[in-house]
Scaffold this motif. Structure first.
Motif, PDB file in Angstrom:
ATOM      1  N   ALA A 310       9.113 -28.581   8.048  1.00 14.72           N
ATOM      2  CA  ALA A 310       9.175 -28.537   6.581  1.00 14.72           C
ATOM      3  C   ALA A 310       7.868 -27.995   6.006  1.00 14.72           C
ATOM      4  CB  ALA A 310       9.471 -29.925   6.028  1.00 14.72           C
ATOM      5  N   ASN A 311       6.730 -28.428   6.537  1.00 15.47           N
ATOM      6  CA  ASN A 311       5.444 -27.903   6.092  1.00 15.47           C
ATOM      7  C   ASN A 311       5.334 -26.401   6.339  1.00 15.47           C
ATOM      8  OD1 ASN A 311       3.094 -29.736   5.100  1.00 15.47           O
ATOM      9  ND2 ASN A 311       4.235 -31.023   6.514  1.00 15.47           N
ATOM     10  N   ARG A 312       5.824 -25.972   7.503  1.00 18.10           N
ATOM     11  CA  ARG A 312       5.723 -24.549   7.846  1.00 18.10           C
ATOM     12  C   ARG A 312       6.537 -23.691   6.880  1.00 18.10           C
ATOM     13  NH1 ARG A 312       2.715 -20.499   9.100  1.00 18.10           N
ATOM     14  NH2 ARG A 312       3.314 -19.216  10.877  1.00 18.10           N
ATOM     15  N   LEU A 313       7.649 -24.206   6.355  1.00 20.08           N
ATOM     16  CA  LEU A 313       8.464 -23.435   5.428  1.00 20.08           C
ATOM     17  C   LEU A 313       7.706 -23.091   4.142  1.00 20.08           C
ATOM     18  CD1 LEU A 313      11.990 -25.100   5.720  1.00 20.08           C
ATOM     19  CD2 LEU A 313      11.275 -22.876   6.585  1.00 20.08           C
ATOM     20  N   THR A 314       6.711 -23.889   3.785  1.00 17.66           N
ATOM     21  CA  THR A 314       5.949 -23.612   2.558  1.00 17.66           C
ATOM     22  C   THR A 314       4.878 -22.551   2.762  1.00 17.66           C
ATOM     23  OG1 THR A 314       4.202 -25.277   2.924  1.00 17.66           O
ATOM     24  CG2 THR A 314       6.267 -26.032   1.904  1.00 17.66           C
ATOM     25  N   THR A 315       4.709 -22.070   4.001  1.00 21.50           N
ATOM     26  CA  THR A 315       3.629 -21.123   4.301  1.00 21.50           C
ATOM     27  C   THR A 315       4.129 -19.700   4.503  1.00 21.50           C
ATOM     28  OG1 THR A 315       3.747 -21.437   6.706  1.00 21.50           O
ATOM     29  CG2 THR A 315       2.381 -22.989   5.460  1.00 21.50           C
ATOM     30  N   LEU A 316       5.415 -19.461   4.316  1.00 22.87           N
ATOM     31  CA  LEU A 316       5.995 -18.153   4.638  1.00 22.87           C
ATOM     32  C   LEU A 316       5.822 -17.189   3.463  1.00 22.87           C
ATOM     33  CD1 LEU A 316       9.248 -19.357   6.429  1.00 22.87           C
ATOM     34  CD2 LEU A 316       7.003 -18.855   7.416  1.00 22.87           C
ATOM     35  N   GLY A 317       4.590 -16.848   3.173  1.00 25.14           N
ATOM     36  CA  GLY A 317       4.294 -16.016   2.014  1.00 25.14           C
ATOM     37  C   GLY A 317       3.685 -14.673   2.350  1.00 25.14           C
ATOM     38  N   ARG A 318       3.932 -14.169   3.564  1.00 24.50           N
ATOM     39  CA  ARG A 318       3.334 -12.896   3.958  1.00 24.50           C
ATOM     40  C   ARG A 318       3.898 -11.761   3.107  1.00 24.50           C
ATOM     41  NH1 ARG A 318       3.212 -11.542  10.219  1.00 24.50           N
ATOM     42  NH2 ARG A 318       1.417 -12.957  10.060  1.00 24.50           N
ATOM     43  N   PHE A 327       8.318 -25.365  -2.055  1.00 27.37           N
ATOM     44  CA  PHE A 327       7.165 -26.223  -2.318  1.00 27.37           C
ATOM     45  C   PHE A 327       7.469 -27.602  -1.749  1.00 27.37           C
ATOM     46  CE2 PHE A 327       9.857 -26.254  -6.120  1.00 27.37           C
ATOM     47  CZ  PHE A 327      10.088 -27.610  -6.323  1.00 27.37           C
ATOM     48  N   LEU A 328       6.421 -28.374  -1.477  1.00 27.45           N
ATOM     49  CA  LEU A 328       6.574 -29.644  -0.769  1.00 27.45           C
ATOM     50  C   LEU A 328       5.772 -30.741  -1.457  1.00 27.45           C
ATOM     51  CD1 LEU A 328       6.768 -30.360   2.957  1.00 27.45           C
ATOM     52  CD2 LEU A 328       4.853 -31.385   1.735  1.00 27.45           C
ATOM     53  N   LEU A 329       6.345 -31.927  -1.480  1.00 26.32           N
ATOM     54  CA  LEU A 329       5.687 -33.124  -2.011  1.00 26.32           C
ATOM     55  C   LEU A 329       5.870 -34.246  -1.003  1.00 26.32           C
ATOM     56  CD1 LEU A 329       4.457 -34.835  -4.411  1.00 26.32           C
ATOM     57  CD2 LEU A 329       6.825 -35.170  -5.169  1.00 26.32           C
ATOM     58  N   GLU A 330       4.815 -35.005  -0.727  1.00 22.88           N
ATOM     59  CA  GLU A 330       4.899 -36.165   0.167  1.00 22.88           C
ATOM     60  C   GLU A 330       4.354 -37.391  -0.554  1.00 22.88           C
ATOM     61  OE1 GLU A 330       3.660 -37.695   4.675  1.00 22.88           O
ATOM     62  OE2 GLU A 330       2.813 -35.817   3.883  1.00 22.88           O
ATOM     63  N   LEU A 338       0.598 -38.082  -1.529  1.00 17.50           N
ATOM     64  CA  LEU A 338      -0.246 -37.809  -0.379  1.00 17.50           C
ATOM     65  C   LEU A 338      -0.525 -36.325  -0.199  1.00 17.50           C
ATOM     66  CD1 LEU A 338       1.476 -40.243   2.146  1.00 17.50           C
ATOM     67  CD2 LEU A 338      -0.448 -40.707   0.628  1.00 17.50           C
ATOM     68  N   ARG A 339       0.454 -35.485  -0.561  1.00 20.52           N
ATOM     69  CA  ARG A 339       0.272 -34.053  -0.334  1.00 20.52           C
ATOM     70  C   ARG A 339       1.191 -33.264  -1.252  1.00 20.52           C
ATOM     71  NH1 ARG A 339       1.838 -32.384   5.464  1.00 20.52           N
ATOM     72  NH2 ARG A 339       0.779 -34.363   5.769  1.00 20.52           N
ATOM     73  N   ARG A 340       0.686 -32.155  -1.751  1.00 24.39           N
ATOM     74  CA  ARG A 340       1.503 -31.207  -2.495  1.00 24.39           C
ATOM     75  C   ARG A 340       1.095 -29.803  -2.069  1.00 24.39           C
ATOM     76  NH1 ARG A 340       1.558 -32.735  -8.849  1.00 24.39           N
ATOM     77  NH2 ARG A 340      -0.557 -31.873  -8.662  1.00 24.39           N
ATOM     78  N   ALA A 341       2.057 -28.939  -1.843  1.00 18.39           N
ATOM     79  CA  ALA A 341       1.763 -27.568  -1.426  1.00 18.39           C
ATOM     80  C   ALA A 341       2.941 -26.689  -1.791  1.00 18.39           C
ATOM     81  CB  ALA A 341       1.490 -27.497   0.078  1.00 18.39           C
ATOM     82  N   GLY A 342       2.709 -25.395  -1.836  1.00 18.59           N
ATOM     83  CA  GLY A 342       3.790 -24.479  -2.148  1.00 18.59           C
ATOM     84  C   GLY A 342       3.480 -23.075  -1.720  1.00 18.59           C
TER      85      GLY A 342
END
Length: 471
Positions: A310-318, A327-330, A338-342
């Motif tokens: 799930a974390n890796r899916l938020t990094t596919l921005g090439r 985007f991800l929320l934990e 604990l964590r937010r990313a997108g």
């Protein structure tokens, strides 16, 4: 001009002990007498260039181990004993040199303790200044803490680091794992750095996920971790060693203000690099597209955990080959973020993520199950969300297990490309808001706080279903 003599007795002795050798055995390998080696270890004879070359070739010792260690720690020890609290405690530098050479672990621990003391003093000084600016009414800003500074910087930027992706792909080609990445990483550690990897029982290492002992050249991993998490810890250590320069460049680009914040960012980028190594960009994106972003399928395909995929899916921005911008929320069971990313930064201004009606909170009542939902903001923007609990390290009988929940989201326009979109009921959308304090939805049964933008209803003859009625 004569070269500077190198007296490295303590370091030679430490290398010999790490290899499990007697003085006689090591002396035979170096082509010298045991008595001469004894004089070297007691700093009564310097290391010659020939002996340094012998140590490098026979025992795979890095030259830096014989030259740089005491010099680096000596400078840090000078800083420690120049503190006003300790000035005058030592008559000269000879004791510092003895400490750096003979007890490097103790010296490193002393330096670490002093830096923690200085950072704590800086925090208290900042807090005192803030409270005194406007008397006792000044508010303490959480963003001044290093951990919050790092979170804020990483959450606002896209969760994609092209340089680390390229480094990870190059590293993956070097490893040529053949489907056995853990074995390939262990072989690389042993071949390139003389480091052995061991999984230790919980009783031996009760408080650590991973610990690298650079003097004995061993990397310890806790048995409490799942196989996927054990692999990530090994990959993090490998990335921090091989990609050190690339990670340092990325940290400088973040423009953080304290050494503590930079150390925290280094860990975060190490984890990013580990995910990129475990799930190489192009194969992972291709698998994600074929499976319609089925996280369970991706977890099995790459032998990683649900949380890692799930974390890796938020990094596919090439650029040119980007995936769906997730985007991800934990959060934990108490609602702590604990964590937010997108892929394009976490959409805090548009999505928020603080609504109690999000399925991320309901997931705790159905552990391990994937909950898909379509949600709509007051302005009409809609999102597909996926929520599921994830478990932490294996807990002992007397411990309460760690369980958090993940929410993965994307704009609703992508729902036909995502397998979880098939589970959404037709025309059924959950109305949510960014957070109760910022939400103006009336009659909300889940409202926990009144909105800042509306006066509360004061009509004693009328009460609504919301805890806070407003006009």
């Amino acid at each position: 001009m004569n070269a500077q003599k190198i007296f490295a007795g303590a370091r030679v002795r430490r290398i010999r002990h790490a290899k499990g050798l007697t003085q006689t055995a090591m002396a035979e390998g170096l082509g010298i007498s045991p008595s001469y080696l004894n004089l070297i270890e007691r700093n009564q004879r310097p290391l010659t260039a020939q002996l340094i070359l012998k140590l490098v070739s026979v025992y795979r010792v890095e030259p830096e181990e014989l030259q740089a260690e005491s010099g680096a720690s000596l400078g840090a020890l000078r800083e420690v004993f120049s503190d006003p609290l300790l000035v005058g405690e030592l008559p000269g530098e000879s004791e510092l040199l003895d400490l750096a050479d003979a007890a490097p672990n103790a010296a490193a621990a002393l330096i670490k303790l002093y830096r923690a003391y200085r950072e704590q003093a800086t925090r208290l000084s900042d807090l005192s200044g803030m409270l005194s600016e406007e008397g006792h009414t000044a508010a303490v800003s959480a963003t001044r803490l290093p951990v919050d500074e790092v979170r804020d910087v990483l959450e606002r930027r896209p969760n994609h680091f092209p340089a680390l992706e390229e480094e990870a792909e190059a590293f993956h080609r070097v490893l040529d794992s053949g489907g056995d990445l853990p074995g390939a990483l262990k072989a690389w550690f042993a071949r390139e750095h003389g480091i052995s990897v061991r999984v230790l029982p919980a009783a031996t290492m009760p408080n650590w996920r991973r610990r690298y002992d650079r003097h004995s050249q061993r990397l310890f991993i806790s048995e409490r971790l799942s196989p996927a998490d054990q692999l990530r810890e090994i990959a993090i250590e490998a990335a921090l060693i091989r990609m050190r320069a690339a990670i340092a460049i990325e940290i400088e680009a973040l423009r953080l203000h304290s050494d503590e914040a930079k150390r925290l960012a280094r860990f975060e980028l190490g984890r990013y690099a580990a995910h990129a190594l475990m799930m190489p960009y192009e194969p992972f994106l291709a698998a994600a597209e074929r499976s319609r972003y089925d996280i369970s399928v991706l977890s099995a395909r790459f032998q990683v955990s649900f949380e890692q995929a799930a974390n890796r899916l938020t990094t596919l921005g090439r650029e040119g080959t980007a995936g769906i911008p997730f985007f991800l929320l934990e959060v934990d069971a108490a609602g702590n973020r604990l964590r937010r990313a997108g892929a394009q930064g976490f959409p805090a201004n548009r999505f928020g993520g603080g609504c109690p009606k999000l399925t991320i909170h309901a997931a705790f009542a159905q552990p391990g199950q994937i909950l898909a939902d379509a949600v709509a903001m007051p302005n009409g923007e809609a999102y597909l969300t996926i929520a599921r609990t994830v478990d932490g390290p294996q807990a002992a009988f007397s411990e309460r297990p760690r369980r958090t929940a993940l929410l993965l989201g994307c704009e609703i326009t992508y729902k036909d490309r995502v397998i979880y979109g098939d589970a959404l009921p037709a025309n059924l959308v959950t109305p949510i808001g960014p957070a109760c304090r910022l939400c103006e939805r009336q009659g909300c049964l889940a409202r926990a706080e009144p909105p800042l933008t509306r006066p509360l209803g004061l009509d004693e003859m009328v009460t609504g279903f919301s805890v806070y009625d407003f006009q």
